[in-house]
Design a protein around this motif. Structure first.
Motif, PDB file in Angstrom:
ATOM      1  N   SER A 235      -5.375 -16.856  22.429  1.00  0.00           N
ATOM      2  CA  SER A 235      -5.079 -17.822  23.490  1.00  0.00           C
ATOM      3  C   SER A 235      -4.502 -17.177  24.745  1.00  0.00           C
ATOM      4  N   LEU A 236      -3.866 -16.018  24.610  1.00  0.00           N
ATOM      5  CA  LEU A 236      -3.273 -15.366  25.779  1.00  0.00           C
ATOM      6  C   LEU A 236      -4.313 -14.806  26.739  1.00  0.00           C
ATOM      7  N   VAL A 237      -5.592 -14.876  26.354  1.00  0.00           N
ATOM      8  CA  VAL A 237      -6.638 -14.441  27.278  1.00  0.00           C
ATOM      9  C   VAL A 237      -6.574 -15.239  28.575  1.00  0.00           C
ATOM     10  N   LEU A 238      -6.101 -16.468  28.495  1.00  0.00           N
ATOM     11  CA  LEU A 238      -5.985 -17.298  29.691  1.00  0.00           C
ATOM     12  C   LEU A 238      -5.028 -16.684  30.706  1.00  0.00           C
ATOM     13  N   GLU A 239      -3.908 -16.171  30.218  1.00  0.00           N
ATOM     14  CA  GLU A 239      -2.884 -15.638  31.122  1.00  0.00           C
ATOM     15  C   GLU A 239      -3.089 -14.162  31.436  1.00  0.00           C
ATOM     16  N   HIS A 240      -3.701 -13.417  30.514  1.00  0.00           N
ATOM     17  CA  HIS A 240      -3.848 -11.973  30.703  1.00  0.00           C
ATOM     18  C   HIS A 240      -5.166 -11.573  31.348  1.00  0.00           C
ATOM     19  N   ALA A 241      -6.152 -12.475  31.352  1.00  0.00           N
ATOM     20  CA  ALA A 241      -7.465 -12.120  31.897  1.00  0.00           C
ATOM     21  C   ALA A 241      -7.957 -13.130  32.932  1.00  0.00           C
ATOM     22  N   LEU A 242      -8.059 -14.410  32.540  1.00  0.00           N
ATOM     23  CA  LEU A 242      -8.649 -15.384  33.463  1.00  0.00           C
ATOM     24  C   LEU A 242      -7.764 -15.676  34.669  1.00  0.00           C
ATOM     25  N   ARG A 243      -6.484 -15.918  34.435  1.00  0.00           N
ATOM     26  CA  ARG A 243      -5.618 -16.253  35.572  1.00  0.00           C
ATOM     27  C   ARG A 243      -5.532 -15.095  36.572  1.00  0.00           C
ATOM     28  N   PRO A 244      -5.375 -13.841  36.132  1.00  0.00           N
ATOM     29  CA  PRO A 244      -5.376 -12.740  37.098  1.00  0.00           C
ATOM     30  C   PRO A 244      -6.692 -12.607  37.861  1.00  0.00           C
ATOM     31  N   LEU A 245      -7.827 -12.880  37.189  1.00  0.00           N
ATOM     32  CA  LEU A 245      -9.122 -12.794  37.868  1.00  0.00           C
ATOM     33  C   LEU A 245      -9.174 -13.758  39.047  1.00  0.00           C
ATOM     34  N   PHE A 246      -8.798 -15.006  38.832  1.00  0.00           N
ATOM     35  CA  PHE A 246      -8.896 -15.990  39.902  1.00  0.00           C
ATOM     36  C   PHE A 246      -7.759 -15.861  40.912  1.00  0.00           C
ATOM     37  N   ALA A 247      -6.623 -15.306  40.498  1.00  0.00           N
ATOM     38  CA  ALA A 247      -5.577 -14.996  41.465  1.00  0.00           C
ATOM     39  C   ALA A 247      -6.057 -13.903  42.412  1.00  0.00           C
ATOM     40  N   TYR A 248      -6.765 -12.909  41.874  1.00  0.00           N
ATOM     41  CA  TYR A 248      -7.329 -11.845  42.712  1.00  0.00           C
ATOM     42  C   TYR A 248      -8.308 -12.426  43.729  1.00  0.00           C
ATOM     43  N   LEU A 249      -9.062 -13.443  43.324  1.00  0.00           N
ATOM     44  CA  LEU A 249     -10.011 -14.093  44.223  1.00  0.00           C
ATOM     45  C   LEU A 249      -9.335 -15.112  45.140  1.00  0.00           C
ATOM     46  N   ARG A 250      -8.001 -15.192  45.066  1.00  0.00           N
ATOM     47  CA  ARG A 250      -7.172 -16.056  45.913  1.00  0.00           C
ATOM     48  C   ARG A 250      -7.469 -17.539  45.719  1.00  0.00           C
ATOM     49  N   ALA A 251      -7.916 -17.889  44.532  1.00  0.00           N
ATOM     50  CA  ALA A 251      -8.072 -19.298  44.181  1.00  0.00           C
ATOM     51  C   ALA A 251      -6.708 -19.874  43.823  1.00  0.00           C
ATOM     52  N   VAL A 252      -6.617 -21.191  43.771  1.00  0.00           N
ATOM     53  CA  VAL A 252      -5.390 -21.878  43.368  1.00  0.00           C
ATOM     54  C   VAL A 252      -5.587 -22.346  41.934  1.00  0.00           C
ATOM     55  N   VAL A 253      -5.003 -21.639  40.986  1.00  0.00           N
ATOM     56  CA  VAL A 253      -5.236 -21.913  39.568  1.00  0.00           C
ATOM     57  C   VAL A 253      -4.254 -22.970  39.069  1.00  0.00           C
ATOM     58  N   ALA A 254      -4.793 -23.988  38.413  1.00  0.00           N
ATOM     59  CA  ALA A 254      -3.962 -25.085  37.905  1.00  0.00           C
ATOM     60  C   ALA A 254      -2.936 -24.571  36.897  1.00  0.00           C
ATOM     61  N   PRO A 255      -1.748 -25.188  36.862  1.00  0.00           N
ATOM     62  CA  PRO A 255      -0.684 -24.710  35.966  1.00  0.00           C
ATOM     63  C   PRO A 255      -1.079 -24.711  34.496  1.00  0.00           C
ATOM     64  N   THR A 256      -1.730 -25.778  34.039  1.00  0.00           N
ATOM     65  CA  THR A 256      -2.094 -25.879  32.634  1.00  0.00           C
ATOM     66  C   THR A 256      -3.522 -25.392  32.426  1.00  0.00           C
ATOM     67  N   ALA A 257      -3.672 -24.370  31.587  1.00  0.00           N
ATOM     68  CA  ALA A 257      -4.980 -23.891  31.161  1.00  0.00           C
ATOM     69  C   ALA A 257      -5.186 -24.347  29.715  1.00  0.00           C
ATOM     70  N   VAL A 258      -6.438 -24.387  29.270  1.00  0.00           N
ATOM     71  CA  VAL A 258      -6.726 -24.931  27.936  1.00  0.00           C
ATOM     72  C   VAL A 258      -7.498 -23.916  27.110  1.00  0.00           C
ATOM     73  N   TYR A 259      -6.928 -23.585  25.960  1.00  0.00           N
ATOM     74  CA  TYR A 259      -7.605 -22.722  24.983  1.00  0.00           C
ATOM     75  C   TYR A 259      -7.910 -23.553  23.745  1.00  0.00           C
ATOM     76  N   ALA A 260      -9.121 -23.412  23.235  1.00  0.00           N
ATOM     77  CA  ALA A 260      -9.522 -24.158  22.040  1.00  0.00           C
ATOM     78  C   ALA A 260      -9.994 -23.195  20.964  1.00  0.00           C
ATOM     79  N   ALA A 261      -9.237 -23.095  19.882  1.00  0.00           N
ATOM     80  CA  ALA A 261      -9.668 -22.340  18.717  1.00  0.00           C
ATOM     81  C   ALA A 261     -10.494 -23.257  17.814  1.00  0.00           C
ATOM     82  N   SER A 262     -11.179 -22.673  16.858  1.00  0.00           N
ATOM     83  CA  SER A 262     -12.047 -23.469  15.972  1.00  0.00           C
ATOM     84  C   SER A 262     -11.284 -24.597  15.301  1.00  0.00           C
ATOM     85  N   GLU A 263     -10.048 -24.325  14.893  1.00  0.00           N
ATOM     86  CA  GLU A 263      -9.266 -25.320  14.166  1.00  0.00           C
ATOM     87  C   GLU A 263      -8.763 -26.456  15.059  1.00  0.00           C
TER      88      GLU A 263
END
Length: 201
Positions: A126-154
């Motif tokens: 689940s930390l992929v959201l904070e360690h990979a996706l959020r930095p990617l869009f911050a680099y692109l100077r987008a405004v990333v919403a506070p809540t991100a959603v991770y869904a595991a199989s369960e």
């Protein structure tokens, strides 16, 4: 009144795809929140990267997009809000997901509201959201919403009990936050950059 344009990018590879399912659920939540809280109409578009895998690879080596890929890139850059969802591969976003966003002009997402999501087989990713996706869009100077959603199989068995942090609850929370972000972020006009709600160094 001009409709708000909401575009969702799904990088799922399988059919059916849990990534596409999460994309659809997030899109429905945002659209519902915008409809309930605001008077703006909403136009929704879905970009399915699985269908663009070969055109993306060709563009990377030739520098020329196909018509379908060009339309997808235009949809993303012209959107008032973007939902981006990827499956987790090797503890990060998928190569297809990254390759698509490598083709987006570096300035095209400046100030654009983005809601990020990811899917995987285990909650440990689940930390992929904070360690990979959020930095990617911050680099692109987008405004990333506070809540991100991770869904595991369960997570897909959750009932949406408001007292627990189930997947439906997280989707509803993220959708409502992102709808407010979309509704309050100045829109681009005649190629001018929107003024971002948040500033980055």
């Amino acid at each position: 009144m001009t409709a708000l344009k909401l575009v969702a990018v799904s990088a799922g590879l399988s059919v059916p795809s849990s990534t596409r399912l999460l994309t659809d659920r997030l899109t429905e939540s945002v659209r519902g929140s915008l409809g309930a809280d605001h008077t703006a109409e909403v136009e929704v578009g879905i970009v399915e990267l699985r269908e663009l895998a070969v055109p993306i690879a060709n563009h990377l080596v030739t520098g020329f997009p196909s018509r379908e890929l060009g339309e997808a890139i235009d949809a993303v850059t012209e959107a008032d809000g973007l939902i981006a969802v990827t499956p987790v591969f090797a503890a990060s976003y998928s190569g297809l997901f990254k390759s698509f966003f490598d083709l987006i002009d570096p300035d095209a997402l400046t100030g654009k509201p983005v809601l990020i999501g990811a899917t995987g087989g285990t909650p440990r990713h689940s930390l992929v959201l904070e360690h990979a996706l959020r930095p990617l869009f911050a680099y692109l100077r987008a405004v990333v919403a506070p809540t991100a959603v991770y869904a595991a199989s369960e997570d897909w068995g959750g009932t949406g009990d408001a007292l627990t942090d189930t997947l439906p609850v997280r989707i509803e929370r993220a959708g409502a936050q992102f709808a407010r972000l979309m509704a309050t972020t100045p829109r681009r006009r005649d190629g001018a950059d929107a003024v971002p709600v948040l500033s980055f160094p």
